[in-house]
Enzyme design. Structure first.
Site, PDB file in Angstrom:
ATOM      1  N   HIS A 207      -5.216   1.604   6.893  1.00  0.00           N
ATOM      2  CA  HIS A 207      -3.798   1.902   6.643  1.00  0.00           C
ATOM      3  C   HIS A 207      -3.199   2.409   7.945  1.00  0.00           C
ATOM      4  O   HIS A 207      -3.901   3.027   8.759  1.00  0.00           O
ATOM      5  CB  HIS A 207      -3.637   3.022   5.603  1.00  0.00           C
ATOM      6  CG  HIS A 207      -3.915   2.627   4.187  1.00  0.00           C
ATOM      7  ND1 HIS A 207      -4.590   3.433   3.305  1.00  0.00           N
ATOM      8  CD2 HIS A 207      -3.581   1.510   3.498  1.00  0.00           C
ATOM      9  CE1 HIS A 207      -4.670   2.842   2.126  1.00  0.00           C
ATOM     10  NE2 HIS A 207      -4.072   1.663   2.218  1.00  0.00           N
TER      11      HIS A 207
ATOM     12  N   CYS B 167      -3.312  11.202   3.320  1.00  0.00           N
ATOM     13  CA  CYS B 167      -3.548  10.300   2.174  1.00  0.00           C
ATOM     14  C   CYS B 167      -3.238  11.001   0.870  1.00  0.00           C
ATOM     15  O   CYS B 167      -2.855  10.379  -0.113  1.00  0.00           O
ATOM     16  CB  CYS B 167      -5.007   9.875   2.098  1.00  0.00           C
ATOM     17  SG  CYS B 167      -5.596   9.004   3.526  1.00  0.00           S
TER      18      CYS B 167
ATOM     19  N   GLU C 129       0.816  -1.219   0.000  1.00  0.00           N
ATOM     20  CA  GLU C 129       0.000   0.000   0.000  1.00  0.00           C
ATOM     21  C   GLU C 129       0.850   1.269   0.000  1.00  0.00           C
ATOM     22  O   GLU C 129       0.354   2.365   0.229  1.00  0.00           O
ATOM     23  CB  GLU C 129      -0.959  -0.021   1.196  1.00  0.00           C
ATOM     24  CG  GLU C 129      -1.930  -1.200   1.165  1.00  0.00           C
ATOM     25  CD  GLU C 129      -3.105  -1.037   0.173  1.00  0.00           C
ATOM     26  OE1 GLU C 129      -3.636   0.073   0.071  1.00  0.00           O
ATOM     27  OE2 GLU C 129      -3.467  -2.030  -0.499  1.00  0.00           O
TER      28      GLU C 129
END
Ligand code: SUG
EC number: 3.5.3.23
Length: 448
Positions: free
Chosen positions: A250, A371, A174
């Protein structure tokens, strides 16, 4: 030599929409089928970039991608002209069309993992685009991400852009959302902190029960090998599986690091005390003094952290040595979180200023300030080798706002995703954007 952290924010693409594609990401699944406003989304992102640029931080832009991704739809058997491919997918598999239309590459913390030159064996800055294998709509990002990164960091004597890891759940990667780097100075060797959700080959590690662990230990280890990182400069930590099940999909939803500081929740990692000890020890050997700021659950619960995105914040080093924390407006909406933040900045610790930004369009898909940005630590000469057209300036801000005004819709409802005109609009916008940002040919429609 001087070194900087440069934040490359994702420019929100023209197809930004809410399709509920990310199981495990509470905001994404709760806002499914809401109408989106791509124009506003892009402008909210640009406002943050410009504000940080105006404060003197180094800021860049990462371009969005071509959507719907007709090449992926063709691989799944939808045939004919582009318009026919879209029409057939809309009729027979609207969920797949929605996935192929997602503007998810805006969350550039997931674009790649980046290791600065001070940490790598060959002295280059290394990038590994994330395969984002856990979600179909995100797994189609990395080929274009790699081309865009190569167009921005073209000098192979200074930059290495790898292929993504094998596209398989064992190597689910990720990117920087599960990676933080601690250092005494951006140009000095640091400690790279890789956070994984589960191990794919080693059954001794625990796993979340409800939601997927998107990053594996094996993926993190592969990235560290590819980048040529020394063992003395790497720490691996496992996310607490219970927090993944509470919506922490995350690590950057529960922790953020910068310089010598880690700002994190009490329930961020398994064996938290050992993890923090290892970071402190390894950072000390590299000349740094680790400072962990742990937020107790009595003050902010995991649920409040997920809802407010307190930890999906940016910690930015100011000239005097103190740090600014950039949070989403949602933190202000929570009385407990906001009062925690007031206490934090008054505490005399390393973080002494807070700024909140309205990023609601992105937040409704689970994407906060952290993000939206990919951090790249660069020396002065490396920064001089970056494609200068992607660096934020007053002129670029004005150009991009005007570009958004001319190409973006202000409303996209689920049924609009079937409109074949959307693809033409996206391609027209990107054709112009590649010229603005000096990217050359990076999109499938330009390469065909
Ligand atoms: O991968 N949401 C993204 C949010 C990514 C946030 N990034 C970081 N935490 N670094 C994701 O889950 C939702 C798209 C939709 O449902 O339409 C989405 O992809």
């Amino acid at each position: 030599m001087n070194a900087y952290e440069v934040n490359f924010d994702g420019l929100v693409g023209p197809t930004h929409n809410y399709s509920g594609l990310s199981f495990g990401n509470v905001a994404s699944t709760s806002n499914v089928r809401a109408a989106s406003n791509p124009k506003l989304a892009a402008k909210q992102g640009l406002q943050k970039m410009k504000a940080l640029h105006d404060l003197g931080f180094k800021q860049g832009v990462l371009a969005p991608q071509e959507r719907p991704d007709v090449a992926s739809l063709r691989r799944l058997g939808f045939a004919g002209s582009d318009a026919e491919v879209i029409a057939r997918a809309a009729r027979e598999a609207p969920a797949i069309l929605a996935a192929a239309t997602s503007a998810s590459c805006m969350w550039t913390a997931n674009a790649a993992t980046v290791s600065p030159s001070a940490d790598t064996a060959d002295g280059r800055v290394h990038f590994t685009p994330a395969n984002l294998n856990n979600k179909f709509h995100r797994s189609i990002e990395h080929p274009t991400t790699g081309r865009v990164l190569r167009a921005m960091f073209a000098d192979e004597a200074r930059f290495a852009v790898h292929e993504a890891l094998p596209a398989q759940m064992h190597f689910g990667d990720e990117g920087a959302a599960n990676h933080t780097r601690f250092c005494a100075g951006y140009g000095q060797p640091g400690v790279e902190f890789f956070v994984f959700g589960a191990a794919a080959f080693d059954m001794r590690y625990s796993k979340p029960a409800k939601f997927p662990a998107r990053q594996t230990l094996e993926a993190s280890q592969a990235v560290a090998r590819l980048h040529g990182l020394a063992e003395a400069g790497v720490v691996y930590a496992q996310q607490d599986p219970d927090t993944i099940d509470a919506g922490v999909f995350h690590n950057d939803v529960i922790a953020v690091g910068n310089g010598e500081v880690l700002f994190h929740h009490q329930q961020a990692f398994l064996n938290q005390a050992d993890v923090l000890d290892e970071v402190a020890r390894k950072l000390a050997a590299r000349g740094g003094r680790f400072a962990a700021i742990e937020v107790p659950r009595a003050e902010v619960t995991v649920e409040e952290a997920v809802k407010s995105y307190l930890f999906n914040s940016q910690l930015l080093s100011k000239p005097g040595g103190k740090m600014l924390i950039v949070v989403p407006e949602e933190c202000r909406n929570s009385e407990r979180v906001w009062s925690y933040l007031q206490k934090l900045i008054a505490s005399g610790g390393p973080i002494d200023e807070v700024r909140a930004f309205d990023l609601k369009q992105s937040m409704q898909n689970g994407g906060g300030p952290a993000c939206l940005r990919l951090r790249v630590a660069l020396t002065e000469s490396e920064l001089a080798a970056v494609n200068p057209r992607v660096l934020m300036s007053d002129a670029l801000f004005a150009t991009l706002n005007d570009w958004v005004d001319r190409h973006y819709r202000d409303r996209l409802a689920p049924e609009d995703l079937a409109d074949p005109q959307l693809l033409a609009e996206c391609r027209g916008a990107l054709e112009e954007l590649t010229r603005i940002l000096g990217l050359g040919s990076v999109y499938p429609f330009q390469l065909a």
